[in-house]
Write a protein that holds these residues in place. Structure first.
Motif, PDB file in Angstrom:
ATOM      1  N   UNK A  22       0.823  -1.210   0.000  1.00  0.00           N
ATOM      2  CA  UNK A  22       0.000   0.000   0.000  1.00  0.00           C
ATOM      3  C   UNK A  22       0.857   1.260   0.000  1.00  0.00           C
ATOM      4  N   UNK A  23       2.104   1.120  -0.399  1.00  0.00           N
ATOM      5  CA  UNK A  23       2.980   2.288  -0.392  1.00  0.00           C
ATOM      6  C   UNK A  23       2.454   3.350  -1.356  1.00  0.00           C
ATOM      7  N   UNK A  24       2.464   4.590  -0.870  1.00  0.00           N
ATOM      8  CA  UNK A  24       2.011   5.749  -1.646  1.00  0.00           C
ATOM      9  C   UNK A  24       0.521   5.726  -1.972  1.00  0.00           C
ATOM     10  N   UNK A  25      -0.231   4.847  -1.288  1.00  0.00           N
ATOM     11  CA  UNK A  25      -1.681   4.797  -1.491  1.00  0.00           C
ATOM     12  C   UNK A  25      -2.363   5.947  -0.760  1.00  0.00           C
ATOM     13  N   UNK A  26      -3.499   6.394  -1.303  1.00  0.00           N
ATOM     14  CA  UNK A  26      -4.306   7.429  -0.661  1.00  0.00           C
ATOM     15  C   UNK A  26      -5.403   6.742   0.150  1.00  0.00           C
ATOM     16  N   UNK A  27      -5.239   6.766   1.476  1.00  0.00           N
ATOM     17  CA  UNK A  27      -6.197   6.108   2.366  1.00  0.00           C
ATOM     18  C   UNK A  27      -6.986   7.133   3.191  1.00  0.00           C
ATOM     19  N   UNK A  28      -7.059   8.344   2.680  1.00  0.00           N
ATOM     20  CA  UNK A  28      -7.770   9.400   3.404  1.00  0.00           C
ATOM     21  C   UNK A  28      -9.244   9.026   3.602  1.00  0.00           C
ATOM     22  N   UNK A  29      -9.676   9.047   4.858  1.00  0.00           N
ATOM     23  CA  UNK A  29     -11.071   8.769   5.233  1.00  0.00           C
ATOM     24  C   UNK A  29     -11.509   7.345   4.869  1.00  0.00           C
ATOM     25  N   UNK A  30     -10.550   6.452   4.596  1.00  0.00           N
ATOM     26  CA  UNK A  30     -10.902   5.053   4.308  1.00  0.00           C
ATOM     27  C   UNK A  30     -11.282   4.347   5.606  1.00  0.00           C
ATOM     28  N   UNK A  31     -12.201   3.394   5.497  1.00  0.00           N
ATOM     29  CA  UNK A  31     -12.629   2.622   6.665  1.00  0.00           C
ATOM     30  C   UNK A  31     -11.862   1.303   6.684  1.00  0.00           C
ATOM     31  N   UNK A  32     -10.949   1.161   7.664  1.00  0.00           N
ATOM     32  CA  UNK A  32     -10.121  -0.039   7.793  1.00  0.00           C
ATOM     33  C   UNK A  32     -10.467  -0.817   9.052  1.00  0.00           C
ATOM     34  N   UNK A  33     -11.663  -0.620   9.568  1.00  0.00           N
ATOM     35  CA  UNK A  33     -12.089  -1.313  10.778  1.00  0.00           C
ATOM     36  C   UNK A  33     -12.060  -2.828  10.580  1.00  0.00           C
ATOM     37  N   UNK A  34     -11.302  -3.504  11.424  1.00  0.00           N
ATOM     38  CA  UNK A  34     -11.245  -4.965  11.352  1.00  0.00           C
ATOM     39  C   UNK A  34     -10.408  -5.502  10.221  1.00  0.00           C
ATOM     40  N   UNK A  35      -9.764  -4.631   9.439  1.00  0.00           N
ATOM     41  CA  UNK A  35      -8.932  -5.093   8.319  1.00  0.00           C
ATOM     42  C   UNK A  35      -7.653  -5.749   8.841  1.00  0.00           C
ATOM     43  N   UNK A  36      -7.200  -6.772   8.137  1.00  0.00           N
ATOM     44  CA  UNK A  36      -5.970  -7.486   8.506  1.00  0.00           C
ATOM     45  C   UNK A  36      -4.835  -6.972   7.634  1.00  0.00           C
ATOM     46  N   UNK A  37      -3.912  -6.213   8.251  1.00  0.00           N
ATOM     47  CA  UNK A  37      -2.792  -5.605   7.533  1.00  0.00           C
ATOM     48  C   UNK A  37      -1.460  -6.252   7.917  1.00  0.00           C
ATOM     49  N   UNK A  38      -1.518  -7.477   8.371  1.00  0.00           N
ATOM     50  CA  UNK A  38      -0.297  -8.167   8.781  1.00  0.00           C
ATOM     51  C   UNK A  38       0.691  -8.257   7.621  1.00  0.00           C
ATOM     52  N   UNK A  39       1.902  -7.768   7.845  1.00  0.00           N
ATOM     53  CA  UNK A  39       2.944  -7.847   6.818  1.00  0.00           C
ATOM     54  C   UNK A  39       2.771  -6.890   5.666  1.00  0.00           C
ATOM     55  N   UNK A  40       1.740  -6.053   5.722  1.00  0.00           N
ATOM     56  CA  UNK A  40       1.489  -5.118   4.616  1.00  0.00           C
ATOM     57  C   UNK A  40       2.452  -3.935   4.670  1.00  0.00           C
ATOM     58  N   UNK A  41       2.790  -3.418   3.494  1.00  0.00           N
ATOM     59  CA  UNK A  41       3.590  -2.198   3.398  1.00  0.00           C
ATOM     60  C   UNK A  41       2.612  -1.040   3.362  1.00  0.00           C
ATOM     61  N   UNK A  42       2.634  -0.217   4.410  1.00  0.00           N
ATOM     62  CA  UNK A  42       1.663   0.867   4.518  1.00  0.00           C
ATOM     63  C   UNK A  42       2.302   2.224   4.272  1.00  0.00           C
ATOM     64  N   UNK A  43       1.505   3.245   3.916  1.00  0.00           N
ATOM     65  CA  UNK A  43       2.067   4.581   3.662  1.00  0.00           C
ATOM     66  C   UNK A  43       2.771   5.133   4.883  1.00  0.00           C
ATOM     67  N   UNK A  44       3.816   5.901   4.640  1.00  0.00           N
ATOM     68  CA  UNK A  44       4.582   6.520   5.724  1.00  0.00           C
ATOM     69  C   UNK A  44       3.677   7.403   6.581  1.00  0.00           C
ATOM     70  N   UNK A  45       3.783   7.226   7.889  1.00  0.00           N
ATOM     71  CA  UNK A  45       2.989   8.024   8.805  1.00  0.00           C
ATOM     72  C   UNK A  45       1.646   7.432   9.141  1.00  0.00           C
ATOM     73  N   UNK A  46       1.245   6.360   8.453  1.00  0.00           N
ATOM     74  CA  UNK A  46      -0.041   5.733   8.735  1.00  0.00           C
ATOM     75  C   UNK A  46       0.059   4.834   9.957  1.00  0.00           C
ATOM     76  N   UNK A  47      -0.957   4.884  10.821  1.00  0.00           N
ATOM     77  CA  UNK A  47      -1.016   4.011  11.985  1.00  0.00           C
ATOM     78  C   UNK A  47      -1.882   2.811  11.662  1.00  0.00           C
ATOM     79  N   UNK A  48      -1.382   1.630  11.957  1.00  0.00           N
ATOM     80  CA  UNK A  48      -2.175   0.417  11.689  1.00  0.00           C
ATOM     81  C   UNK A  48      -3.416   0.405  12.599  1.00  0.00           C
ATOM     82  N   UNK A  49      -4.553  -0.003  12.054  1.00  0.00           N
ATOM     83  CA  UNK A  49      -5.781  -0.028  12.858  1.00  0.00           C
ATOM     84  C   UNK A  49      -5.720  -1.115  13.925  1.00  0.00           C
TER      85      UNK A  49
END
Length: 269
Positions: free
Chosen positions: A242-269
């Motif tokens: 998910x690098x460089x992805x736009x996740x603004x106002x996205x709903x990640x409730x209950x999503x499994x992000x194990x091992x995922x590459x997330x955008x810089x500064x994003x906090x895992x739910x």
């Protein structure tokens, strides 16, 4: 052979017209159910509204043919050339279109439920508000195709090429898009609930306001993807990029992000 002769011989019980050549024939609303037109060559033939249910059109040359509103239920159109053909509002339910050439064809409003489109080429085709529920599109080429508001529930799109395609407001509930190439496609407001996108390439895809609840995106490439206001609740994003992805106002409730590459500064739910 002309249209009147075909109709006369068909009325007399003949069904085999394979390899015939028809030039500018008018078979509008003709009844040719179960006819054998395999390897036929049509030039500017009008078959709009015709009844071709169960017809054999395998390996036919139907480029630019008008089949709008025709009945092609369970017809065999495998390996046929339908490039630029008008198939709008055509009933192709259960039809065999395997390896068919449908480039630039107009399939808007057509019924393709349960059709076999494995390996078919639909580059630049128009499928606006077309029903493809349960259709087999494995390995199909749909690059830059227009699939606005298309219904693809439970469809098989594994290994398909949908780069640059427009799937805005499309319904893909439970569809299989594993290892599909969707680079640069637009799926704005699309419904992908419970869809499988395992190892799919979604780089640069527009998924703004899309419904991805319970979707499987295991190891999917989501670089540069636009997920603004998308619903990813309970989605599986294990090892996704998910690098460089736009996740603004996205709903990640209950999503499994194990091992995922997330955008810089994003906090895992």
């Amino acid at each position: 052979m002309d249209a009147s002769e075909i109709l006369r011989r068909y009325s007399a019980g003949e069904r085999d017209f394979h390899q015939i050549y028809l030039n500018r024939a008018d078979l509008h609303q003709a009844n040719l159910c179960e006819v054998n037109l395999a390897q036929a060559q049509f030039h500017e033939v009008n078959l709009s509204g015709a009844n071709l249910g169960g017809a054999k059109l395998k390996e036919g040359f139907l480029m630019g043919t008008n089949l709008s509103g025709a009945n092609l239920i369970s017809a065999d159109l495998s390996d046929s050339c339908l490039s630029g053909a008008n198939l709008s509002e055509t009933n192709l339910r259960g039809a065999n279109l395997r390896d068919a050439n449908l480039n630039e064809a107009n399939l808007s409003g057509a019924n393709l439920r349960g059709a076999n489109l494995k390996g078919a080429s639909l580059s630049g085709a128009k499928l606006i508000e077309t029903s493809l529920q349960g259709a087999n599109l494995e390995g199909a080429i749909l690059a830059h195709a227009v699939l606005t508001r298309v219904i693809l529930d439970k469809a098989n799109l594994t290994h398909a090429i949908l780069s640059g395609a427009s799937l805005e407001e499309a319904t893909l509930i439970g569809a299989n898009l594993s290892q599909t190439n969707l680079t640069g496609a637009s799926l704005r407001r699309a419904n992908l609930r419970q869809a499988s996108l395992r190892s799919a390439n979604l780089s640069g895809v527009n998924l703004r306001s899309a419904d991805l609840r319970e979707a499987t995106l295991y190891r999917a490439n989501l670089r540069w993807v636009n997920l603004h206001q998308a619903n990813l609740s309970d989605a599986v994003l294990i090892d996704a990029n998910l690098s460089l992805a736009n996740l603004q106002d996205a709903n990640l409730t209950g999503a499994n992000l194990s091992g995922a590459i997330i955008p810089q500064g994003m906090t895992r739910p």
